[in-house]
Design a protein around this motif. Structure first.
Motif: not given
Length: 156
Positions: A102-114
């Motif tokens: 909806q907001a067109k926010i770009q978020i990198a995928p979060l993984n367990q390590t990060r």
């Protein structure tokens, strides 16, 4: 440039100061947001911005002395609680992911390590704060001894 991690972490910090009894108003939302972003940058970025960097960005409206004051008051307001747990961060991260379309926010995928790295960074920042020599006084007492008003009074 602030990373997405900083924005999410700063939101968590803002929620903490609101939960301590400080309502956001049109007069205090900018100083609180700036202090939260600055603190989040210092906690979660390997190469964080310094207070003077923020001051240059907002010059002439805000000087470094004011930013330093806001940061100190903000830290006192959240009771120096800079640790953001993996679960706390992840919960907000996935809430934002839900609204991403909806907001067109770009978020990198979060993984367990990060997620674990972010928690470790906030824990290290807390240890650094605890290691600061406050002259054998409790941290809260140092603000009292400086005759600084309560963070809740300043930001209101």
């Amino acid at each position: 440039q602030l990373e997405v991690d900083c924005i999410i972490t700063s939101y968590i910090y803002i929620r903490r100061i609101v939960d301590c009894g400080l309502p956001l108003t049109r007069l205090n939302v900018r100083p609180i947001t700036l202090a939260a972003l600055l603190l989040a940058s210092k906690v979660s970025d390997d190469e964080s911005m310094w207070n003077c960097d923020f001051a240059k960005t907002f010059k002439p409206q805000i000087n470094q002395k004011k930013i330093n004051e806001w940061e100190a008051l903000f830290l006192a307001g959240i009771r120096f609680n800079v640790v953001v747990s993996t679960s706390e961060y992840t919960k907000l991260y996935f809430l934002l992911r839900e609204h991403q379309q909806q907001a067109k926010i770009q978020i990198a995928p979060l993984n367990q390590t990060r997620a674990e790295e972010l928690e470790a960074l906030s824990t290290i920042a807390l240890k650094r704060l605890k290691a600061i020599n406050f002259g054998n006084k409790r941290r809260a007492a140092t603000f009292d001894s400086c005759k600084m008003p309560s963070p809740l009074a300043i930001f209101n």
